[in-house]
Design an enzyme around this catalytic site. Structure first.
Site, PDB file in Angstrom:
ATOM      1  N   GLU A  76       0.839  -1.210   0.000  1.00 35.91           N
ATOM      2  CA  GLU A  76       0.000   0.000   0.000  1.00 35.91           C
ATOM      3  C   GLU A  76       0.866   1.249   0.000  1.00 35.91           C
ATOM      4  O   GLU A  76       0.599   2.206  -0.708  1.00 35.91           O
ATOM      5  CB  GLU A  76      -0.889   0.057   1.243  1.00 35.91           C
ATOM      6  CG  GLU A  76      -2.126  -0.763   1.166  1.00 35.91           C
ATOM      7  CD  GLU A  76      -1.868  -2.180   1.607  1.00 35.91           C
ATOM      8  OE1 GLU A  76      -0.698  -2.501   1.823  1.00 35.91           O
ATOM      9  OE2 GLU A  76      -2.811  -2.940   1.703  1.00 35.91           O
ATOM     10  N   ASP A  80       0.670   4.003  -2.900  1.00 37.26           N
ATOM     11  CA  ASP A  80       0.281   5.400  -2.622  1.00 37.26           C
ATOM     12  C   ASP A  80       1.292   6.370  -3.216  1.00 37.26           C
ATOM     13  O   ASP A  80       0.969   7.281  -3.971  1.00 37.26           O
ATOM     14  CB  ASP A  80       0.273   5.630  -1.095  1.00 37.26           C
ATOM     15  CG  ASP A  80      -1.044   5.227  -0.464  1.00 37.26           C
ATOM     16  OD1 ASP A  80      -1.120   5.220   0.767  1.00 37.26           O
ATOM     17  OD2 ASP A  80      -1.996   4.929  -1.214  1.00 37.26           O
ATOM     18  N   SER A 280      -7.413   2.203  -2.674  1.00 33.78           N
ATOM     19  CA  SER A 280      -6.169   2.829  -2.201  1.00 33.78           C
ATOM     20  C   SER A 280      -5.254   3.082  -3.386  1.00 33.78           C
ATOM     21  O   SER A 280      -4.175   3.618  -3.239  1.00 33.78           O
ATOM     22  CB  SER A 280      -5.464   1.958  -1.156  1.00 33.78           C
ATOM     23  OG  SER A 280      -5.485   0.624  -1.522  1.00 33.78           O
ATOM     24  N   VAL A 327     -19.654   7.597 -15.167  1.00 31.72           N
ATOM     25  CA  VAL A 327     -19.658   6.125 -15.242  1.00 31.72           C
ATOM     26  C   VAL A 327     -21.083   5.664 -14.956  1.00 31.72           C
ATOM     27  O   VAL A 327     -21.638   5.962 -13.888  1.00 31.72           O
ATOM     28  CB  VAL A 327     -18.668   5.524 -14.222  1.00 31.72           C
ATOM     29  CG1 VAL A 327     -18.723   3.991 -14.268  1.00 31.72           C
ATOM     30  CG2 VAL A 327     -17.256   6.023 -14.504  1.00 31.72           C
TER      31      VAL A 327
END
Lengths: 372, 184
Positions: A76, A80, A280, A327
């Site tokens: 993660e 990021d 994330s 969307v």
């Protein structure tokens, strides 16, 4: 054709050109995740060497707040940093790291105290963190909400991932199911980012929902004025809605917007890894774009965007429909029961609880948020 | 006076995967974060609206951290009551923040358990990580309840967000389903 999402796929899909990079030395952006993970500068350098050739970029994080040990890099943390520096290209980047915390410290709380103790901070913060609302106390959520108000009053843009469990699901004491909103995604004073996928996973084409994209309605915070009209329009016009007993239609609705969250390439511990997915991933992508728009605003002597939602929800009425790709296809996960059969909400025109207003069309979003 | 629970809900739950490793020694230092009651939340909310709405004349006229402090800092009564309470238990190792609405203190576990009736500090481990938390609810003395929003470092465990890693083949299957416009 592509074999997974890389910075150039992201920049192509969202119409970012080689010139869409940071130019101001005093602009900055930050990312934070509270998994006590490390990122490695060497991974960032390798990532940019592999994927950054088409745009001017930095290959190093400029500042680490907190401790960065020598442990293995976390997926993660790498994700990021690498993607906020890909859309927020050539912008000074900070990482809030809480690896090696005190045993009884709460990493997320420690980050909030830092916000209240540092007068000079990046204008944009991308945060990948969330808990079920029902696992937190009301006193805690209400106080954290005030902390986000403090940040908004200072002009900080705080973006939270909407979560990867779709609408979520909770079994109530009586045995019934309800959807399960996530906090801080449900705070009315942050901008919450959902997730999408390519309709054809091998082509840069239209986006559909990512079925993991977190979204729904808060059971704690009432619907803020800035989104009332958009959400009511959705609830009135949706062709198919889950039973109203599953959610609180008067609660703060989220996400506010989205970006691709599926099949990213990430470099971690010097190894390029495909197939990484989650909101994330979409959150730092949007964070970098907001930082880039700040760059252009600051160049014009304008203030940074700050708390984004009021401006975001006014775009359509101001005729800036094209600022976001709407969307309208796909749904997201929820309870596996006979009533909803695993399906939560479905995307629809304009705002919806799976993708919000949709995904950023950078040049049009920039035009909408940078007055002539 | 009676002790009141700032966080009466939800039930204290140890997340899956964390293994209890026994109660910590009485002298083991725990880090407590006191969220002190702020002032000015209503005014703050109006200000956020004014500086964040593009149609507002105040749009973009943000506050400095010091101006936010002047707006939200706790009242002298709150600061006095909390500091007196802590000093009454010999708690000295504390640090504040610019806005004065948080106090972070290092406290021996035995003192913390007297300060916050009901709390019990246990260690929990998960892989390489270890945390110290209280599986039991804490309370604060009644006269402090109006001055403290909550105390951090007792109940919430570190976040567990994980990115989702998908096998490419599964993606193929999903895209077929998407084309059939069916949700996965």
């Amino acid at each position: 054709f592509h074999l997974g999402v890389t910075p150039s796929v992201i920049r192509k899909r969202y119409n970012m050109t080689g010139g869409d990079v940071g130019l101001l030395p005093n602009n900055s952006q930050a990312c934070a995740q509270f998994l006590e993970q490390y990122f490695h500068q060497a991974d960032v350098a390798e990532f940019m060497q592999l994927f950054g050739s088409s745009f001017a970029h930095r290959s190093q994080v400029d500042r680490v707040i907190g401790r960065q040990g020598k442990g293995k890099a976390g997926l993660e943390a790498s994700l990021d940093v690498e993607y906020i520096m890909s859309t927020g290209a050539n912008i000074s980047t900070w990482v809030f790291s809480n690896a090696g915390r005190h045993e009884s410290q709460e990493p997320f709380l420690a980050w909030l105290l830092l916000l209240s103790n540092m007068s000079s901070l990046p204008w944009v913060h991308s945060v990948s963190y969330g808990d079920d609302e029902d696992s937190l106390s009301l006193a805690y959520m209400e106080r954290v909400n005030v902390e986000f108000m403090k940040a908004a009053a200072r002009g900080l843009t705080i973006l939270f991932a909407s979560g990867d469990d779709g609408a979520g699901c909770r079994r109530m004491p009586g045995g019934n199911h309800t959807f399960r909103p996530s906090f801080p995604a449900s705070s009315p004073y942050v901008t919450t980012v959902g997730g999408t996928s390519f309709k054809n996973p091998f082509l840069v084409t239209a986006e559909v929902t990512d079925y993991i994209s977190g979204g729904g309605f808060s059971n704690v915070f009432p619907m803020p004025d800035y989104q009332a009209a958009a959400v009511k329009r959705f609830l009135r016009s949706a062709s198919k809605l889950p039973p109203s007993s599953y959610y609180n239609s008067s609660g703060r609705a989220y996400p506010d917007l989205s970006a691709l969250s599926d099949n990213y390439w990430v470099v971690t511990n010097r190894i390029p890894l495909p197939w990484v997915s989650g909101t994330s991933a979409s959150t730092p992508v949007v964070g970098g774009m907001v930082a880039l728009i700040n760059d252009r605003r600051l160049q014009r002597g304008l203030a940074p965007l700050g708390f984004l939602n009021p401006a975001l929800y006014q775009l359509q009425e101001q005729g800036h429909d094209a600022a976001l790709y709407d969307v309208t296809q796909g749904c997201h996960l929820s309870c596996l029961d006979g009533t909803v059969q695993g399906q939560g909400f479905c995307a629809g025109p304009a705002w919806d609880p799976v993708t919000g207003w949709g995904t950023p069309n950078f040049p049009r979003l920039l035009r909408a948020l940078l007055p002539p | 006076g009676l002790a009141l629970q700032p966080e009466p809900e939800p039930p204290c739950r140890v997340p899956p995967g964390w293994t209890p490793a026994g109660r910590v020694d009485p002298g083991h230092e725990v880090q407590l974060t006191f969220a002190l009651r702020q002032r000015g939340a209503g005014r703050l909310s109006q200000l956020v609206r004014a500086v964040s709405d593009p149609r507002s004349p105040r749009y973009g006229k943000y506050l400095s951290l010091e101006q936010v402090r002047d707006l939200v800092q706790p009242s002298p009564a709150t600061l006095t009551a909390v500091l007196k309470w802590l000093q009454g238990y010999g708690v000295e190792k504390c640090s504040s923040v610019t806005t004065l609405d948080f106090l972070e203190c290092l406290v021996p576990a035995s003192t913390a358990e007297q300060l916050l009736p009901g709390a019990e500090f246990h260690r929990y481990v998960k892989g390489q990580r270890s945390v110290v938390r209280s599986p039991l609810r804490y309370a604060v003395p009644e006269e402090l309840a109006e001055h403290v929003d909550f105390v951090g470092g007792l109940h919430r465990f570190p976040a567990e967000r994980k990115v989702v890693s998908r096998a490419w083949a599964k993606k193929e299957m999903e895209s077929k389903q998407h084309n059939g416009a069916r949700a996965v």
